[in-house]
Design an enzyme around this catalytic site. Structure first.
Site, PDB file in Angstrom:
ATOM      1  N   GLY A  46      15.014  -0.815  17.664  1.00 32.72           N
ATOM      2  CA  GLY A  46      13.918  -1.601  18.430  1.00 32.72           C
ATOM      3  C   GLY A  46      15.224  -2.808  19.216  1.00 32.72           C
ATOM      4  O   GLY A  46      16.345  -2.803  19.193  1.00 32.72           O
ATOM      5  N   GLN A  51      16.525 -10.936  22.012  1.00 30.92           N
ATOM      6  CA  GLN A  51      18.419 -11.042  22.362  1.00 30.92           C
ATOM      7  C   GLN A  51      18.066 -10.501  24.181  1.00 30.92           C
ATOM      8  O   GLN A  51      18.864 -10.259  24.201  1.00 30.92           O
ATOM      9  CB  GLN A  51      17.480  -9.114  21.357  1.00 30.92           C
ATOM     10  CG  GLN A  51      18.352  -9.852  20.284  1.00 30.92           C
ATOM     11  CD  GLN A  51      17.770  -7.808  19.670  1.00 30.92           C
ATOM     12  OE1 GLN A  51      16.806  -6.842  19.426  1.00 30.92           O
ATOM     13  NE2 GLN A  51      18.990  -7.086  19.661  1.00 30.92           N
ATOM     14  N   CYS A  99      22.800  -3.897  15.048  1.00 30.26           N
ATOM     15  CA  CYS A  99      21.954  -4.502  15.794  1.00 30.26           C
ATOM     16  C   CYS A  99      22.229  -4.886  16.938  1.00 30.26           C
ATOM     17  O   CYS A  99      23.718  -4.178  17.758  1.00 30.26           O
ATOM     18  CB  CYS A  99      22.125  -5.596  15.458  1.00 30.26           C
ATOM     19  SG  CYS A  99      20.864  -6.951  16.367  1.00 30.26           S
ATOM     20  N   LEU A 100      22.229  -4.384  18.725  1.00 23.06           N
ATOM     21  CA  LEU A 100      22.859  -4.348  19.390  1.00 23.06           C
ATOM     22  C   LEU A 100      22.731  -5.639  19.682  1.00 23.06           C
ATOM     23  O   LEU A 100      23.659  -5.586  21.172  1.00 23.06           O
ATOM     24  CB  LEU A 100      20.974  -4.195  20.354  1.00 23.06           C
ATOM     25  CG  LEU A 100      20.750  -2.972  20.601  1.00 23.06           C
ATOM     26  CD1 LEU A 100      19.687  -2.446  21.454  1.00 23.06           C
ATOM     27  CD2 LEU A 100      20.955  -1.085  20.970  1.00 23.06           C
ATOM     28  N   HIS A 141      13.962  -6.689  10.478  1.00 24.88           N
ATOM     29  CA  HIS A 141      15.035  -6.489  10.835  1.00 24.88           C
ATOM     30  C   HIS A 141      14.662  -7.111  12.474  1.00 24.88           C
ATOM     31  O   HIS A 141      15.340  -8.095  13.116  1.00 24.88           O
ATOM     32  CB  HIS A 141      15.271  -5.466  11.112  1.00 24.88           C
ATOM     33  CG  HIS A 141      16.759  -5.819  12.610  1.00 24.88           C
ATOM     34  ND1 HIS A 141      18.121  -5.963  11.745  1.00 24.88           N
ATOM     35  CD2 HIS A 141      17.341  -6.060  13.691  1.00 24.88           C
ATOM     36  CE1 HIS A 141      19.044  -5.377  13.459  1.00 24.88           C
ATOM     37  NE2 HIS A 141      18.721  -6.446  13.928  1.00 24.88           N
ATOM     38  N   GLU A 142      13.800  -6.759  13.186  1.00 22.82           N
ATOM     39  CA  GLU A 142      13.363  -7.233  14.337  1.00 22.82           C
ATOM     40  C   GLU A 142      12.723  -8.067  14.739  1.00 22.82           C
ATOM     41  O   GLU A 142      13.122  -9.608  15.182  1.00 22.82           O
ATOM     42  CB  GLU A 142      11.973  -6.200  15.615  1.00 22.82           C
ATOM     43  CG  GLU A 142      12.908  -4.793  15.526  1.00 22.82           C
ATOM     44  CD  GLU A 142      14.013  -4.859  16.389  1.00 22.82           C
ATOM     45  OE1 GLU A 142      14.705  -5.909  17.291  1.00 22.82           O
ATOM     46  OE2 GLU A 142      15.525  -4.374  15.880  1.00 22.82           O
ATOM     47  N   HIS A 145      14.557 -11.055  13.789  1.00 26.57           N
ATOM     48  CA  HIS A 145      15.661 -12.511  15.839  1.00 26.57           C
ATOM     49  C   HIS A 145      14.186 -13.287  15.495  1.00 26.57           C
ATOM     50  O   HIS A 145      14.999 -14.420  17.108  1.00 26.57           O
ATOM     51  CB  HIS A 145      15.244 -11.053  16.376  1.00 26.57           C
ATOM     52  CG  HIS A 145      16.536 -10.211  16.529  1.00 26.57           C
ATOM     53  ND1 HIS A 145      17.581 -11.027  16.604  1.00 26.57           N
ATOM     54  CD2 HIS A 145      16.288  -8.448  15.686  1.00 26.57           C
ATOM     55  CE1 HIS A 145      18.337  -9.495  16.627  1.00 26.57           C
ATOM     56  NE2 HIS A 145      18.108  -8.571  16.566  1.00 26.57           N
TER      57      HIS A 145
HETATM   58 NI    NI Z   1      19.203  -6.717  15.494  1.00 29.16          NI
END
Ligand code: NI
Length: 176
Positions: A46, A51, A99-100, A141-142, A145
């Protein structure tokens, strides 16, 4: 277009994002395409708009078979704008997250096990789902952000936080 993913330490990842007010616009659809391209290029489960530096309440997620999460059950590809998450019980579940924006690391994070989430698709169509397990984890999680929260902030036992290749030397988990 694949966009640069902001990494932890960038102050934009700590901002609270603004709600989407116009749906189906070239701007929103272009943003979503860039998010999809970026997520796919990095094998993410995701990604959230902040981000890639866009402070809008937009997330996408979904994975059929993800090399970064080989044991995870599939999650349908979803576009979610202006999300609201409500836990359906008090049950929490621990699970490994990456996480990216925190490349190369994993940590154990407690999340609500069962949640209902609602929001809008890219055309402004409202929808809601009740989900559990990995799907519930990814949504939480998403959406974190969008409120400027990165998963390391939610780790309770810092001994369960480390580099992916050190934690899981025998597994072929892509190093993000
Ligand atoms: Ni993340």
């Amino acid at each position: 277009m694949i966009r640069e993913v902001l990494r932890m330490g960038d102050p934009r990842l700590l901002q609270v994002s603004e709600p989407v007010t116009a749906f189906g616009t070239p701007e929103l659809l272009g943003l979503l395409q860039d998010m999809r391209d970026t997520m796919d290029a990095l094998d993410g489960a995701g990604i959230a708009a902040p981000q890639i530096g866009v402070l809008q309440r937009v997330v996408i997620f979904g994975s059929e078979q993800n090399p970064r999460y080989p044991d995870a059950e599939p999650v349908p590809f979803t576009v979610l704008c202006n999300p609201v998450i409500v836990p359906l019980s008090d049950a929490l579940e621990d699970g490994w997250e990456g996480c990216l924006s925190v490349p190369g690391l994993r940590g154990v994070v407690p999340r609500w096990k069962d949640v209902r989430y609602s929001g809008y698709d890219q055309f402004g169509m409202p929808f809601e789902r009740e989900v559990t397990g990995f799907h519930a984890r990814v949504v939480q999680h998403e959406c974190d952000h969008l409120d400027g929260i990165l998963y390391p902030c939610r780790i309770r036992d810092i001994s369960q936080f480390g580099f992916t290749d050190v934690l899981f030397p025998d597994q072929d988990i892509a190093d993000d």
